[in-house]
Design a protein around this motif. Structure first.
Motif, mmCIF file in Angstrom:
data_model
loop_
_atom_site.group_PDB
_atom_site.id
_atom_site.type_symbol
_atom_site.label_atom_id
_atom_site.label_comp_id
_atom_site.label_asym_id
_atom_site.label_seq_id
_atom_site.Cartn_x
_atom_site.Cartn_y
_atom_site.Cartn_z
ATOM 1 N N ASP A 2 57.007 35.723 31.178
ATOM 2 C CA ASP A 2 57.196 34.833 32.228
ATOM 3 C C ASP A 2 57.412 35.444 33.467
ATOM 4 O O ASP A 2 58.240 36.461 33.455
ATOM 5 N N GLY A 3 56.864 34.603 34.548
ATOM 6 C CA GLY A 3 57.209 35.004 35.944
ATOM 7 C C GLY A 3 56.380 36.103 36.399
ATOM 8 O O GLY A 3 56.413 36.518 37.513
ATOM 9 N N SER A 4 55.230 36.518 35.415
ATOM 10 C CA SER A 4 54.266 37.714 35.928
ATOM 11 C C SER A 4 53.006 36.867 36.809
ATOM 12 O O SER A 4 52.919 35.619 36.845
ATOM 13 N N ASP A 5 52.496 37.688 37.433
ATOM 14 C CA ASP A 5 51.681 37.462 38.637
ATOM 15 C C ASP A 5 50.047 37.922 38.180
ATOM 16 O O ASP A 5 50.152 38.960 38.349
ATOM 17 N N VAL A 6 49.404 37.334 37.546
ATOM 18 C CA VAL A 6 48.129 37.522 37.133
ATOM 19 C C VAL A 6 46.970 36.728 37.734
ATOM 20 O O VAL A 6 46.790 35.670 37.606
ATOM 21 N N GLN A 7 46.131 37.278 38.552
ATOM 22 C CA GLN A 7 45.137 36.729 39.377
ATOM 23 C C GLN A 7 43.586 37.483 39.257
ATOM 24 O O GLN A 7 43.794 38.691 39.187
ATOM 25 N N PHE A 8 42.650 36.560 39.106
ATOM 26 C CA PHE A 8 41.315 36.953 39.018
ATOM 27 C C PHE A 8 40.539 36.186 40.196
ATOM 28 O O PHE A 8 40.570 35.205 40.255
ATOM 29 N N SER A 9 39.688 37.042 41.036
ATOM 30 C CA SER A 9 39.069 36.588 41.882
ATOM 31 C C SER A 9 37.699 37.243 42.018
ATOM 32 O O SER A 9 37.305 38.129 42.019
ATOM 33 N N VAL A 10 36.516 36.324 42.362
ATOM 34 C CA VAL A 10 35.348 36.977 42.177
ATOM 35 C C VAL A 10 34.623 36.156 43.422
ATOM 36 O O VAL A 10 34.568 35.028 43.892
ATOM 37 N N ALA A 11 33.751 37.161 44.355
ATOM 38 C CA ALA A 11 33.120 36.432 45.403
ATOM 39 C C ALA A 11 31.538 36.785 45.106
ATOM 40 O O ALA A 11 31.172 37.893 44.804
ATOM 41 N N PHE A 12 30.823 35.769 45.093
ATOM 42 C CA PHE A 12 29.329 35.805 44.821
ATOM 43 C C PHE A 12 28.606 35.885 45.903
ATOM 44 O O PHE A 12 29.224 35.419 47.098
ATOM 45 N N PRO A 13 27.191 36.207 45.814
ATOM 46 C CA PRO A 13 26.275 36.220 47.384
ATOM 47 C C PRO A 13 25.645 34.902 47.427
ATOM 48 O O PRO A 13 25.237 34.924 48.536
ATOM 49 N N ALA A 14 26.294 33.848 46.817
ATOM 50 C CA ALA A 14 25.536 32.341 47.253
ATOM 51 C C ALA A 14 26.617 31.472 46.595
ATOM 52 O O ALA A 14 27.536 31.889 46.064
ATOM 53 N N ARG A 15 26.180 30.224 47.096
ATOM 54 C CA ARG A 15 27.119 28.791 46.606
ATOM 55 C C ARG A 15 27.330 28.972 45.390
ATOM 56 O O ARG A 15 26.319 29.005 44.475
ATOM 57 N N VAL A 16 28.547 28.733 44.817
ATOM 58 C CA VAL A 16 28.907 28.650 43.345
ATOM 59 C C VAL A 16 28.555 27.303 43.075
ATOM 60 O O VAL A 16 29.129 26.177 43.570
ATOM 61 N N ALA A 17 27.842 26.782 41.980
ATOM 62 C CA ALA A 17 27.247 25.785 41.542
ATOM 63 C C ALA A 17 28.269 24.922 40.713
ATOM 64 O O ALA A 17 28.786 23.871 41.141
#
Length: 239
Positions: free
Chosen positions: A141-156
């Protein structure tokens, strides 16, 4: 390493081109909080670049935190350096220009089981679908886990948090299993390559037609036109 997630592929007369990738990030579970941050960008030609941070709150002065090691096959595409920020220590890896297949090899950056994130990129025509699962049952508990993705077009569509039209972020809660999904539409790079080649061929054909037309114009007969005397006399009578 767990096998990648599978998806049913509908039968269609249209060409179905699937690319899958599995990312398995493993970090040792040490005392204190854990920080795992994965951010990546997918380009319009299905290439992936980004970074991975794996760090913990050190147990003592000699604790250097989890150390990521690039696989030999990707040594020229991954750079690993020390990470020390906000009381966390560990390492961060920067990767660039990876294919979907090469992303799978990022799972061998650490052999110790800890937190795991599975990703599956699948392309069907112009639609790219990201399916993922983060198993953080053993993360404290208290851990910081993040995931982020940038795509080349609008996310549907997505079940993550939108950060603009083309970026999606998931903040993954410790002790739970979280599913991640995003769908985006952009042109298949293989189709674009064919279209680009077709455009070049068309341009060459038009260029040849222009050259041939110019040569015909320059090579036309420029000698004075001969008129029959009777024809000239008839023209004068009409006037």
């Amino acid at each position: 390493m767990q096998p990648p997630l599978t998806r049913a592929r509908p039968r269609s007369r249209a060409r179905l081109f699937a690319l899958s990738a599995l990312l398995l990030i493993c970090v040792p579970l040490l005392s204190g909080c854990l920080r795992v941050q994965v951010s990546m960008g997918v380009s319009s030609d299905d290439r992936v670049s980004g970074q991975i941070v794996a760090a913990t709150v050190p147990a003592n002065d000699k604790d250097t935190g989890p150390q990521l090691t690039a696989p030999n096959s990707l040594a020229n595409k991954i750079r690993v350096q020390e990470y020390k920020q906000d009381g966390y220590v560990g390492s961060q890896a920067f990767f660039s220009n990876l294919t979907f297949g090469e992303v799978q090899q990022l799972g061998s950056m650490s052999g110790q089981v800890g937190s795991a994130v599975q990703l599956n990129f699948q392309r069907s025509g112009d639609v790219v679908v990201l399916d993922g699962k983060a198993d953080l049952k053993s993360v404290p508990d208290g851990s910081d886990v993040q995931f982020s993705v940038a795509f080349p077009a609008r996310v549907a569509t997505t079940n993550g948090t939108r950060d603009g039209d083309s970026i999606v972020t998931w903040k993954l809660p410790p002790g739970e299993v979280t599913a991640m999904r995003a769908e985006v539409r952009y042109a298949d790079p293989n189709t674009r390559s064919f279209a680009g080649w077709a455009g070049i061929v068309t341009g060459v054909a038009l260029g040849v037609a222009v050259i041939v037309g110019a040569m015909a114009y320059l090579g036309r007969n420029r000698s004075p036109r001969f008129e029959h005397p009777d024809a000239a006399g008839k023209d004068k009578q009409k006037v």
